[in-house]
Motif scaffolding. Structure first.
Motif, PDB file in Angstrom:
ATOM      1  N   PHE B 422       0.865  -1.181   0.000  1.00 57.24           N
ATOM      2  CA  PHE B 422       0.000   0.000   0.000  1.00 57.24           C
ATOM      3  C   PHE B 422       0.902   1.232   0.000  1.00 57.24           C
ATOM      4  O   PHE B 422       1.707   1.392   0.924  1.00 57.24           O
ATOM      5  N   GLN B 423       0.771   2.053  -1.011  1.00 58.97           N
ATOM      6  CA  GLN B 423       1.552   3.290  -1.049  1.00 58.97           C
ATOM      7  C   GLN B 423       0.796   4.352  -0.238  1.00 58.97           C
ATOM      8  O   GLN B 423      -0.403   4.562  -0.470  1.00 58.97           O
ATOM      9  N   ILE B 424       1.482   5.000   0.714  1.00 59.80           N
ATOM     10  CA  ILE B 424       0.801   6.041   1.514  1.00 59.80           C
ATOM     11  C   ILE B 424       0.759   7.334   0.707  1.00 59.80           C
ATOM     12  O   ILE B 424       1.793   7.851   0.275  1.00 59.80           O
ATOM     13  N   MET B 425      -0.479   7.830   0.484  1.00 55.55           N
ATOM     14  CA  MET B 425      -0.627   9.083  -0.277  1.00 55.55           C
ATOM     15  C   MET B 425      -0.571  10.279   0.668  1.00 55.55           C
ATOM     16  O   MET B 425      -0.044  11.322   0.338  1.00 55.55           O
ATOM     17  N   LYS B 426      -1.188  10.115   1.830  1.00 55.38           N
ATOM     18  CA  LYS B 426      -1.176  11.197   2.817  1.00 55.38           C
ATOM     19  C   LYS B 426      -1.207  10.571   4.202  1.00 55.38           C
ATOM     20  O   LYS B 426      -1.876   9.562   4.398  1.00 55.38           O
TER      21      LYS B 426
END
Lengths: 82, 429
Positions: B422-426
């Motif tokens: 999961f790429q953290i966007m914010k």
């Protein structure tokens, strides 16, 4: 001895920011991350015991409008980088 | 309830507090450096004597401030402790106390390197003035970047190399006008060597040991606080400064102090109060993020120094006035250099990406967590209940590097069955 857990959320379309704002109001939540992938939001929560985890998740988190699915994983052990 | 280091996210984002602390520290630094420059030029000209005088006054002022921070406030802290004013500045502060165990060693080492850096600071200040010291002192960032790269066991990526180049050239451009205007070329080379070499190295080691002192838990599992760290390192610096000033004090230094101390006292007290706040903010920020990024953010002082010098030059043109006939050239050079430094540091501060990985372990294989925590970029590994066995937090300079980490390091471990990313966007911390 506190209990920590990660909670994974699937959120209704267009409701992410509202859900994030509501989650940030809960004092036990120490980290909120909006992510790409299978889930929309991942949070880290610290509570006194499993009883409190049950109360926070069922009485506060599940009441937030816009959340369609949650999955809670209790942290058994946390290891930081060497 | 959450531990103090894991504050709830409801009031401020941890990142905002981190940026605010580092930036405030930079702005306060630029004010006290200009004040020091003024006192050094106008009142106590010998750098060693001035340094010793300022540190003795500063230690007394800081000690009184720390005593005042014991004043109890209303209510209790999150952990049930009685609330005092110091808690507002640093949540780990309870009372004045000596460091113990490893923290004591780190505090002592921080104090020793701080002494070296402070003695050189006063010497270089008297030679060059604040408009040169501020940009040049940013060279320490390059050492910190290398330090972070070593501690992360990774090669610097392109953005780090770009930032190093920008900062280095920015520093040279912002400083060259000031240094070139007076003194010989040999003096210039000697000053450059002193700043780039021992001054920056001592400063980098001082920052490193401050971070170690504040991020090491004691036997009770508690962290040391930035207020206590400042007062004890300051005691070591003060002793070092007085020893360094001893020869100069015996050769007329005492009479210089006794003649000027009354007029010098107010600006020195003010300067040391600002220095105390600046360093407490700085060290608190250090506990929240990478050394190089804290230093990078606080290097806003390079840019904020110039408007403050500009204001000061209205009252004291003989001290702070930019070089007469080359005024426009001087301003253009200093501003261009400062902006180059700022762009370099902003690029660096904004170039991190975070991801969360969920991993399943193969049935019948032992989970060797140390194989994961040894891998560069992995911040923490949690054993969790549910569909997946492990949650791994990673922090890298680019998504490409995160991909390599998963593909080449994690997925190749024999006991890993499956990984999802999961790429953290914010993030709100």
């Amino acid at each position: 001895m506190t209990v920590s857990a990660y909670i994974f959320f699937i959120v209704d379309l267009g409701k992410t920011q509202e859900v994030v704002n509501a989650l940030r109001e809960i004092p036990n939540i120490v980290n909120v991350a909006v992510v790409t992938g299978e889930y929309d939001i991942v949070v880290k929560i610290i509570v006194e015991n499993l009883e409190e985890l049950f109360h926070v998740t069922t009485e506060k988190i599940h009441m937030i409008e816009g959340i369609s699915e949650t999955q809670t994983s209790v942290i058994e052990k946390e290891v930081l980088k060497e | 309830m959450p531990a103090p280091e894991n504050r709830p996210v409801s009031r401020f984002r941890k990142k905002s507090t981190f940026y605010l602390l580092a930036l405030a520290s930079g702005i306060l630094t630029s004010i006290y450096v200009v004040l020091d420059d003024y006192v050094n030029f106008e009142m106590i000209t010998n750098p060693f004597v001035f340094g010793a005088f300022e540190m003795v006054v500063g230690f007394i002022v800081t000690f009184l401030v720390v005593l005042a921070l014991h004043i109890p406030g209303k209510g209790r802290t999150r952990l049930g402790r009685k609330f005092n004013l110091g808690y507002k500045l640093d949540g780990n502060f309870q009372k004045l106390k000596l460091p113990t165990g490893k923290t004591a060693t780190y505090t002592l080492l921080a104090g020793i390197f701080a002494t070296g850096a402070t003695i050189l600071y006063y010497y270089l200040m008297s030679k060059n003035g604040s408009s040169v010291i501020m940009p040049f002192s940013q060279f320490v960032l390059i050492y910190l970047l290398i330090g972070d790269a070593i501690s992360d066991r990774e090669k610097p990526v392109i953005v780090e190399i770009q930032s190093i180049a920008m900062i280095a050239f920015g520093v040279i451009i912002a400083s060259v006008s000031g240094i070139g205007s007076d003194g010989s070329f040999t003096d210039f080379l000697l000053n450059v060597f002193m700043i780039v070499g021992p001054f920056s190295l001592f400063s980098a080691l001082y920052i490193y040991f401050q971070k170690k002192a504040l991020t090491t838990k004691d036997k009770q599992g508690k962290f040391y606080d930035s207020i206590n760290l400042r007062i004890w390192t300051m005691l070591i610096i003060t002793i070092g400064q007085v020893v360094a000033a001893a020869p100069a004090l015996s050769k007329g230094g005492f009479s210089e102090v006794s003649n000027s101390w009354k007029i010098a006292l107010t600006p020195v007290i003010f300067s040391m109060l600002l220095a105390f706040l600046s360093i407490v903010f700085y060290t608190r920020a250090l506990t929240m993020g990478k050394m190089s990024i804290v230093k990078a953010l606080s290097s806003v002082s390079v840019v904020t120094t110039f408007p403050i010098i500009g204001l000061a030059s209205i009252w004291l043109p003989n001290i702070f006035g930019f070089g007469g006939e080359n005024l426009v050239l001087d301003i253009v050079l200093k501003l261009s250099g400062s902006f180059l430094i700022l762009i370099g540091v902003i690029a660096l501060a904004l170039s991190e990406t975070k991801s969360i990985l969920l991993a399943k372990a193969k049935q019948g294989f032992a989970i060797k967590v140390e194989e994961l925590t040894r891998i560069k970029g992995i911040e923490s590994v949690s054993f969790i209940t549910g569909q997946y066995d492990l949650l791994i937090n990673i922090k890298m300079r680019s998504i490409g590097k995160a991909f390599s980490l998963v593909e080449k390091s994690i997925a190749k471990l024999p006991w890993i069955d499956d990984v999802i990313t999961f790429q953290i966007m914010k993030e709100y911390e």
